[in-house]
Design a protein around this motif. Sequence first.
Motif, PDB file in Angstrom:
ATOM      1  N   ARG A  47       7.774  -7.075  -2.822  1.00 24.43           N
ATOM      2  CA  ARG A  47       8.644  -6.638  -1.725  1.00 24.43           C
ATOM      3  C   ARG A  47       8.565  -5.128  -1.539  1.00 24.43           C
ATOM      4  O   ARG A  47       8.476  -4.622  -0.432  1.00 24.43           O
ATOM      5  N   MET A  48       8.609  -4.421  -2.644  1.00 22.97           N
ATOM      6  CA  MET A  48       8.553  -2.964  -2.583  1.00 22.97           C
ATOM      7  C   MET A  48       7.185  -2.497  -2.084  1.00 22.97           C
ATOM      8  O   MET A  48       7.089  -1.585  -1.263  1.00 22.97           O
ATOM      9  N   LEU A  49       6.135  -3.128  -2.562  1.00 23.48           N
ATOM     10  CA  LEU A  49       4.769  -2.797  -2.163  1.00 23.48           C
ATOM     11  C   LEU A  49       4.577  -2.929  -0.655  1.00 23.48           C
ATOM     12  O   LEU A  49       3.923  -2.106  -0.023  1.00 23.48           O
ATOM     13  N   LEU A  50       5.182  -3.950  -0.078  1.00 24.33           N
ATOM     14  CA  LEU A  50       4.973  -4.242   1.335  1.00 24.33           C
ATOM     15  C   LEU A  50       6.030  -3.640   2.257  1.00 24.33           C
ATOM     16  O   LEU A  50       5.891  -3.687   3.469  1.00 24.33           O
ATOM     17  N   HIS A  51       7.073  -3.083   1.697  1.00 23.00           N
ATOM     18  CA  HIS A  51       8.151  -2.522   2.516  1.00 23.00           C
ATOM     19  C   HIS A  51       7.739  -1.145   3.027  1.00 23.00           C
ATOM     20  O   HIS A  51       7.278  -0.306   2.254  1.00 23.00           O
ATOM     21  N   PRO A  52       7.902  -0.908   4.325  1.00 26.79           N
ATOM     22  CA  PRO A  52       7.501   0.386   4.899  1.00 26.79           C
ATOM     23  C   PRO A  52       8.143   1.599   4.219  1.00 26.79           C
ATOM     24  O   PRO A  52       7.542   2.665   4.158  1.00 26.79           O
ATOM     25  N   TYR A  54       8.462   2.252   1.215  1.00 25.94           N
ATOM     26  CA  TYR A  54       7.740   2.646   0.007  1.00 25.94           C
ATOM     27  C   TYR A  54       6.240   2.810   0.250  1.00 25.94           C
ATOM     28  O   TYR A  54       5.451   2.811  -0.696  1.00 25.94           O
ATOM     29  N   SER A  55       5.848   2.993   1.490  1.00 25.48           N
ATOM     30  CA  SER A  55       4.426   3.082   1.817  1.00 25.48           C
ATOM     31  C   SER A  55       3.753   4.307   1.196  1.00 25.48           C
ATOM     32  O   SER A  55       2.544   4.316   1.008  1.00 25.48           O
ATOM     33  N   ARG A  56       4.515   5.316   0.864  1.00 31.77           N
ATOM     34  CA  ARG A  56       3.937   6.518   0.237  1.00 31.77           C
ATOM     35  C   ARG A  56       3.820   6.401  -1.275  1.00 31.77           C
ATOM     36  O   ARG A  56       3.183   7.229  -1.909  1.00 31.77           O
ATOM     37  N   TRP A  57       4.468   5.400  -1.847  1.00 36.73           N
ATOM     38  CA  TRP A  57       4.352   5.181  -3.291  1.00 36.73           C
ATOM     39  C   TRP A  57       2.978   4.583  -3.584  1.00 36.73           C
ATOM     40  O   TRP A  57       2.529   3.671  -2.890  1.00 36.73           O
ATOM     41  N   ARG A  58       2.341   5.059  -4.632  1.00 38.52           N
ATOM     42  CA  ARG A  58       1.095   4.437  -5.078  1.00 38.52           C
ATOM     43  C   ARG A  58       1.435   3.079  -5.689  1.00 38.52           C
ATOM     44  O   ARG A  58       2.535   2.872  -6.208  1.00 38.52           O
ATOM     45  N   ILE A  59       0.482   2.179  -5.631  1.00 36.99           N
ATOM     46  CA  ILE A  59       0.697   0.839  -6.182  1.00 36.99           C
ATOM     47  C   ILE A  59       1.048   0.932  -7.668  1.00 36.99           C
ATOM     48  O   ILE A  59       1.962   0.261  -8.137  1.00 36.99           O
ATOM     49  N   ALA A  60       0.362   1.792  -8.395  1.00 38.84           N
ATOM     50  CA  ALA A  60       0.645   1.942  -9.835  1.00 38.84           C
ATOM     51  C   ALA A  60       2.076   2.399 -10.080  1.00 38.84           C
ATOM     52  O   ALA A  60       2.714   1.954 -11.042  1.00 38.84           O
ATOM     53  N   GLU A  61       2.601   3.273  -9.230  1.00 42.87           N
ATOM     54  CA  GLU A  61       3.983   3.727  -9.393  1.00 42.87           C
ATOM     55  C   GLU A  61       4.958   2.564  -9.241  1.00 42.87           C
ATOM     56  O   GLU A  61       5.928   2.447  -9.994  1.00 42.87           O
ATOM     57  N   GLU A  69       2.287  -4.020 -16.160  1.00 43.50           N
ATOM     58  CA  GLU A  69       1.017  -3.313 -16.338  1.00 43.50           C
ATOM     59  C   GLU A  69       0.169  -3.563 -15.094  1.00 43.50           C
ATOM     60  O   GLU A  69       0.186  -4.669 -14.550  1.00 43.50           O
ATOM     61  N   PRO A  70      -0.596  -2.565 -14.630  1.00 40.94           N
ATOM     62  CA  PRO A  70      -1.403  -2.745 -13.419  1.00 40.94           C
ATOM     63  C   PRO A  70      -2.340  -3.953 -13.465  1.00 40.94           C
ATOM     64  O   PRO A  70      -2.427  -4.706 -12.496  1.00 40.94           O
ATOM     65  N   GLN A  87      -5.173  -4.928  -0.451  1.00 38.91           N
ATOM     66  CA  GLN A  87      -5.519  -5.641   0.785  1.00 38.91           C
ATOM     67  C   GLN A  87      -4.257  -6.106   1.512  1.00 38.91           C
ATOM     68  O   GLN A  87      -4.169  -5.995   2.739  1.00 38.91           O
ATOM     69  N   ALA A  88      -3.299  -6.614   0.759  1.00 36.68           N
ATOM     70  CA  ALA A  88      -2.052  -7.073   1.381  1.00 36.68           C
ATOM     71  C   ALA A  88      -1.315  -5.907   2.021  1.00 36.68           C
ATOM     72  O   ALA A  88      -0.790  -6.023   3.137  1.00 36.68           O
ATOM     73  N   ARG A  89      -1.288  -4.791   1.345  1.00 37.53           N
ATOM     74  CA  ARG A  89      -0.610  -3.610   1.881  1.00 37.53           C
ATOM     75  C   ARG A  89      -1.312  -3.119   3.144  1.00 37.53           C
ATOM     76  O   ARG A  89      -0.663  -2.755   4.121  1.00 37.53           O
ATOM     77  N   LYS A  90      -2.619  -3.114   3.127  1.00 40.34           N
ATOM     78  CA  LYS A  90      -3.393  -2.690   4.292  1.00 40.34           C
ATOM     79  C   LYS A  90      -3.111  -3.592   5.497  1.00 40.34           C
ATOM     80  O   LYS A  90      -2.918  -3.120   6.609  1.00 40.34           O
ATOM     81  N   GLN A  91      -3.076  -4.899   5.276  1.00 43.82           N
ATOM     82  CA  GLN A  91      -2.784  -5.863   6.346  1.00 43.82           C
ATOM     83  C   GLN A  91      -1.377  -5.674   6.888  1.00 43.82           C
ATOM     84  O   GLN A  91      -1.140  -5.769   8.080  1.00 43.82           O
ATOM     85  N   ARG A  92      -0.433  -5.397   6.011  1.00 42.03           N
ATOM     86  CA  ARG A  92       0.959  -5.253   6.392  1.00 42.03           C
ATOM     87  C   ARG A  92       1.212  -4.027   7.250  1.00 42.03           C
ATOM     88  O   ARG A  92       2.093  -4.018   8.089  1.00 42.03           O
TER      89      ARG A  92
END
Length: 112
Positions: A47-52, A54-61, A69-70, A87-92
Amino acid sequence: MIQLPGLTADLIGQQYGLSRSSLYRLFEPYGGVAAHIRKKRLTAATRMLLHPRYSRWRIAEIVYYWHLEPATFNRLFITTYGTTPSQARKQRQDIWALDAMEESQIAWLRSL
């Protein structure tokens, strides 16, 4: 957004007044307590990964924030949604503003 980073079996047991052994017996049919916690963390991180917001957060963060763990997150994400987190983030970015993960959205992720 639900805050679950510190979620542990002991915390769940304390919250509901269950002994550790009772808690583990209760969750056994569902794959165990650890699997339940891992699923909750995966859902929250997704949810956080795909929510606008948090778009500036790196996936690892995001992954570390939810105490994953990544490599584990990537494996679980691909297994669950059939695509990588990036890929999911890019599509979103162009088509999806996520407030709550619904079944139709999960189906969409799996169809990528």
